[in-house]
Design an enzyme around this catalytic site. Structure first.
Site, PDB file in Angstrom:
ATOM      1  N   ASP A  15      40.589  49.577  43.191  1.00  0.00           N
ATOM      2  CA  ASP A  15      39.973  48.373  42.615  1.00  0.00           C
ATOM      3  C   ASP A  15      38.647  48.825  41.995  1.00  0.00           C
ATOM      4  OD1 ASP A  15      39.442  45.538  42.196  1.00  0.00           O
ATOM      5  OD2 ASP A  15      38.002  45.677  43.825  1.00  0.00           O
ATOM      6  N   SER A  16      38.013  47.911  41.277  1.00  0.00           N
ATOM      7  CA  SER A  16      36.688  48.213  40.740  1.00  0.00           C
ATOM      8  C   SER A  16      35.646  48.365  41.851  1.00  0.00           C
ATOM      9  CB  SER A  16      36.255  47.086  39.803  1.00  0.00           C
ATOM     10  OG  SER A  16      36.221  45.867  40.528  1.00  0.00           O
ATOM     11  N   CYS A  78      43.670  45.179  41.725  1.00  0.00           N
ATOM     12  CA  CYS A  78      42.635  44.593  40.880  1.00  0.00           C
ATOM     13  C   CYS A  78      43.350  43.862  39.745  1.00  0.00           C
ATOM     14  CB  CYS A  78      41.762  45.724  40.329  1.00  0.00           C
ATOM     15  SG  CYS A  78      40.523  45.207  39.138  1.00  0.00           S
ATOM     16  N   GLU A 157      30.198  42.416  46.407  1.00  0.00           N
ATOM     17  CA  GLU A 157      29.896  43.856  46.477  1.00  0.00           C
ATOM     18  C   GLU A 157      28.666  44.110  47.340  1.00  0.00           C
ATOM     19  OE1 GLU A 157      31.273  46.780  45.104  1.00  0.00           O
ATOM     20  OE2 GLU A 157      33.013  45.488  44.814  1.00  0.00           O
ATOM     21  N   CYS A 189      41.391  37.091  41.390  1.00  0.00           N
ATOM     22  CA  CYS A 189      40.530  38.281  41.484  1.00  0.00           C
ATOM     23  C   CYS A 189      40.518  38.682  42.948  1.00  0.00           C
ATOM     24  CB  CYS A 189      39.114  37.946  41.013  1.00  0.00           C
ATOM     25  SG  CYS A 189      37.902  39.258  41.376  1.00  0.00           S
ATOM     26  N   HIS A 191      38.489  40.184  44.744  1.00  0.00           N
ATOM     27  CA  HIS A 191      37.241  40.016  45.496  1.00  0.00           C
ATOM     28  C   HIS A 191      37.171  38.641  46.183  1.00  0.00           C
ATOM     29  CE1 HIS A 191      35.730  43.520  43.299  1.00  0.00           C
ATOM     30  NE2 HIS A 191      34.657  43.520  44.069  1.00  0.00           N
TER      31      HIS A 191
HETATM   32  N1  DGL Z   1      38.607  42.712  41.873  1.00  0.00           N
HETATM   33  C1  DGL Z   1      38.830  42.689  40.475  1.00  0.00           C
HETATM   34  C2  DGL Z   1      39.981  41.774  40.089  1.00  0.00           C
HETATM   35  O1  DGL Z   1      40.865  41.539  40.878  1.00  0.00           O
HETATM   36  C3  DGL Z   1      37.729  42.422  39.506  1.00  0.00           C
HETATM   37  C4  DGL Z   1      36.328  42.512  39.827  1.00  0.00           C
HETATM   38  C5  DGL Z   1      35.516  43.048  38.689  1.00  0.00           C
HETATM   39  O2  DGL Z   1      35.172  42.286  37.778  1.00  0.00           O
HETATM   40  O3  DGL Z   1      35.283  44.240  38.717  1.00  0.00           O
HETATM   41  O4  DGL Z   1      40.047  41.303  38.996  1.00  0.00           O
END
Ligand code: DGL
Length: 277
Positions: A15-16, A78, A157, A189, A191
């Protein structure tokens, strides 16, 4: 691919940043014996405000790193990276199975009573073809409302899950869709599931919140079984974490996000390659 020799190999998840840990958590429940290598690209987070091309290039670099580590399957945990790169990755690396994320519009559309569904995701996810195709295929006859949650990924984060600033972001973002009468909100997302209790409080008991992680874990299990590369027990799998930012910072967050204390190692981007820091 030599499937027979792959049983003992780890699964790669990326993931990011820490968002993919919400997917790892579900995979861990479903597949407790698998070794897992997790990478969070915390130097480059957020992916959601980058161009699709840039996210695709980053994703390719991550996949090359994971392949060098000998993974047998890759979970693109992600939505943004899946929107930008999943199709490309499957073509570029046809010998490795990929599991990707797409906003869970299908189960939402199947179960809505009001015919109105909300999706929360990043700007890049909404721009990608994957999202457009999901809506086109599964949301016939359903009205979809979409919103981004500016600043939310940064809060998560930073481990700021239960603070006023995070609550403010979460009160703002779904307001318009709640006013429109949605009864389901899709977390697009990875997160966002870390703040599900707060989201549920804000949207109220009449709105169902969908976290796609358990479905992704089932799909991962399905592919491992299909290819006969699932690792049998009884020994529980090893977790290894990598980050492109500060390993000590991620190490500090892991207990809160995952209840884990496993080792975290640092990686560094050199051009398009990830190398050990
Ligand atoms: N966790 C990522 C997603 O599912 C994105 C978060 C980011 O913008 O880096 O889209």
């Amino acid at each position: 691919m030599d499937y027979a020799g792959s049983i003992e190999k780890p699964i790669g998840i990326f993931d990011s940043g820490v968002g993919g840990l919400s997917v790892l958590r579900a995979i861990r429940i479903q597949l407790p014996f698998e070794d897992i290598i997790y990478f969070g690209d915390q130097e480059k987070v957020p992916y959601g405000s980058r161009s699709l091309l840039e996210v695709r290039q980053l994703s390719e670099g991550v996949v090359r790193f994971l392949l060098n580590e000998g993974v047998k399957l890759i979970v693109v945990a992600c939505n943004t990276a899946s929107a930008a790169a999943l199709h490309y990755l499957r073509e570029a690396f046809p010998f490795i199975p990929f599991v990707g994320m797409e906003p869970a519009v299908k189960p939402a559309a199947e179960n809505t009573h009001t015919g109105k569904v909300g999706v929360l995701a990043t700007p890049a996810t909404f721009q990608g073809e994957l999202y457009a195709s999901v809506v086109e295929r599964f949301a016939q006859g359903v009205v979809i409302f979409q919103e981004t949650c500016p600043g939310l990924v940064g809060q998560i984060e930073a481990g700021k899950l239960n603070v006023q600033e995070t609550r403010q972001i979460l009160e703002e973002a779904p307001k318009p869709m709640i006013k429109q009468g949605i009864d389901t909100v899709v977390l697009g997302c990875t997160h966002y599931p870390f703040v599900i209790p707060m989201i549920e409080q804000i949207v109220g008991p009449n709105v169902r919140v969908i976290d796609p992680a358990p479905a992704i874990a089932r799909q991962t299990m399905h592919l491992l079984e299909r290819d006969q590369i699932a690792k049998p027990g009884p020994q529980s799998g090893r977790l290894t974490f990598f980050t492109s930012a500060d390993p000590a910072a991620l190490q500090k967050l892991l207990p809160e996000l995952l209840g884990a204390t496993d080792p975290v190692f640092g990686l560094q981007w050199i051009g398009n390659h990830l190398v050990r820091a």
